[in-house]
Every structure is written in structure tokens, then in C-alpha cells.
Design a protein around this motif. Structure first.
Motif, PDB file in Angstrom:
ATOM      1  N   LYS A 145       8.419  17.081 -24.744  1.00  0.00           N
ATOM      2  CA  LYS A 145       7.786  18.031 -25.724  1.00  0.00           C
ATOM      3  C   LYS A 145       6.355  17.265 -26.396  1.00  0.00           C
ATOM      4  O   LYS A 145       5.669  18.137 -26.882  1.00  0.00           O
ATOM      5  N   ARG A 146       6.500  16.262 -26.638  1.00  0.00           N
ATOM      6  CA  ARG A 146       5.280  15.521 -27.413  1.00  0.00           C
ATOM      7  C   ARG A 146       4.309  15.578 -26.422  1.00  0.00           C
ATOM      8  O   ARG A 146       3.259  15.078 -26.815  1.00  0.00           O
ATOM      9  N   GLU A 195       4.265  21.446 -19.286  1.00  0.00           N
ATOM     10  CA  GLU A 195       5.011  22.644 -19.548  1.00  0.00           C
ATOM     11  C   GLU A 195       6.523  22.564 -18.957  1.00  0.00           C
ATOM     12  O   GLU A 195       6.789  22.322 -18.091  1.00  0.00           O
ATOM     13  N   ILE A 196       7.518  23.115 -19.958  1.00  0.00           N
ATOM     14  CA  ILE A 196       8.724  22.976 -19.712  1.00  0.00           C
ATOM     15  C   ILE A 196       9.327  24.342 -19.285  1.00  0.00           C
ATOM     16  O   ILE A 196       9.026  25.347 -20.377  1.00  0.00           O
TER      17      ILE A 196
END
Length: 187
Positions: free
Chosen positions: A2-3, A7-8
Motif C-alpha cells: 500500500k505504501r 495497484e492492488i
């Protein structure tokens, strides 16, 4: 992740006992991304279970399939090792596998494309489930090893503290006896 600027696509939880449904959910996302052309290959990065005291980080190309099932041009095998007390990543480039030749008298009852379309999701599910289970087994083995080390360290600490406490207690008793003897001899 996330940091970082990755792209998740989806966040899936599988817990300590991965099931076939977990593998199916992941493989459907991966296969649809591959078949739609969003990605040109699917690689699994996982912890390969070797033994209760060893596990190795592994990279495995799942699709596109190659004749040997692992090596395609440009594949590299990374191995995390230590050198002079520091972690080092060793890289090995894998040559392209030779294509297998089917015997001329082999007859497919269905079109090979249909067979592959039917088998590919099953293959992907099986490989994903195996890697999920290996990763969980590696994690649990690492936890067991860490807890064993912590227990051993706690026993050693208890032994040292007991010894130190007994020495301090013995010194205090000796000091009291010396004071009593000194007081009695002064009378």
C-alpha cells in the motif's frame, strides 16, 4: 504494497488452512487477467517448504505453460542466501526448455485447445493451492522454531536468574551470620 505505487487488484484472506475455494478465487482472477491480455505471464512468489528448519523463497512461472512446466525464455531463479553474515540474492538464468514432440499416431478426441481450456483452470487451482499450503507450512515451521528458541532462551534466563538470586540470598545470610558473630564476640 500500500505504501508503494503498486495497484492492488483484490485483497483475499485465506487464514491458516487454505482451501480449494481460496485457490479457485485467486486462480479465476489470475486466469481472467492472463486470458484478457492484461498480463503476459503469471508468476508465483512463495515460500517453498523444505523442512521444519528450512524454507526457501521461490519464483515460479505458472502461465504461459512451457514444455517443462517451469522454464520460459528470460526466466530467472532467485535464491536468498547469506554471505559474510548478510543476505545476498543469487540469480540464475534458466535456458529455454526443448519442446516435446508428440508421437505421430497420437489422436486427440477433442481439439487440443479445448483440452487445454478445460485443464488450465484445474492446473492453476492445484498449483495455487499447493503453494498456499507450502507457504503456510513454512510460516508455521518458522513460528515453531522461533517459539522453541524463545522457550530455550527463557529456560536459560530462568536458570541464570535463579543462580543469581541464590547467590544474593546466600550472601545476605552470610552477612547476617557475620553480624551476629561480631555482635556476640563484642559482648
Amino acid at each position: 504494497f500500500k505504501r508503494r505505487d503498486y495497484e492492488i487488484i483484490k485483497d483475499l484472506r485465506c487464514g491458516q488452512a487454505p482451501t480449494n475455494e481460496d485457490a479457485i478465487a485467486i486462480s479465476e482472477i489470475l486466469l481472467s487477467s492472463y486470458l484478457s491480455g492484461d498480463v503476459d505471464r503469471v508468476e508465483l512468489l512463495y515460500t517453498k517448504f523444505v523442512s521444519l528448519i528450512a524454507s526457501t523463497p521461490s519464483v515460479r512461472t505458472i502461465v504461459p505453460l512451457s514444455p517443462s512446466g517451469l522454464e520460459t525464455e528470460g526466466d530467472e531463479i532467485f535464491q536468498l542466501t547469506t554471505k559474510d553474515g548478510k543476505f545476498v540474492v543469487e540469480k540464475e538464468t534458466v535456458p529455454v526448455a526443448e519442446a516435446e514432440v508428440f508421437p505421430a499416431d497420437m489422436i486427440f478426441e477433442q481439439d487440443p485447445g479445448q483440452i487445454l481450456s478445460a485443464l488450465l483452470p484445474l492446473y492453476l487451482n492445484g498449483q495455487l493451492l499447493r503453494t498456499l499450503q507450502e507457504s503456510i507450512a513454512s510460516e508455521l515451521a518458522s513460528r515453531m522454531s522461533a517459539m522453541s528458541s524463545a522457550s530455550d532462551n527463557a529456560k536459560g534466563l530462568k536458570k541464570n536468574l535463579t543462580l543469581e538470586y541464590n547467590r544474593a540470598r546466600q550472601a545476605a545470610i552470610t552477612q547476617e551470620l557475620m553480624e551476629i558473630i561480631s555482635g556476640a564476640s563484642a559482648l
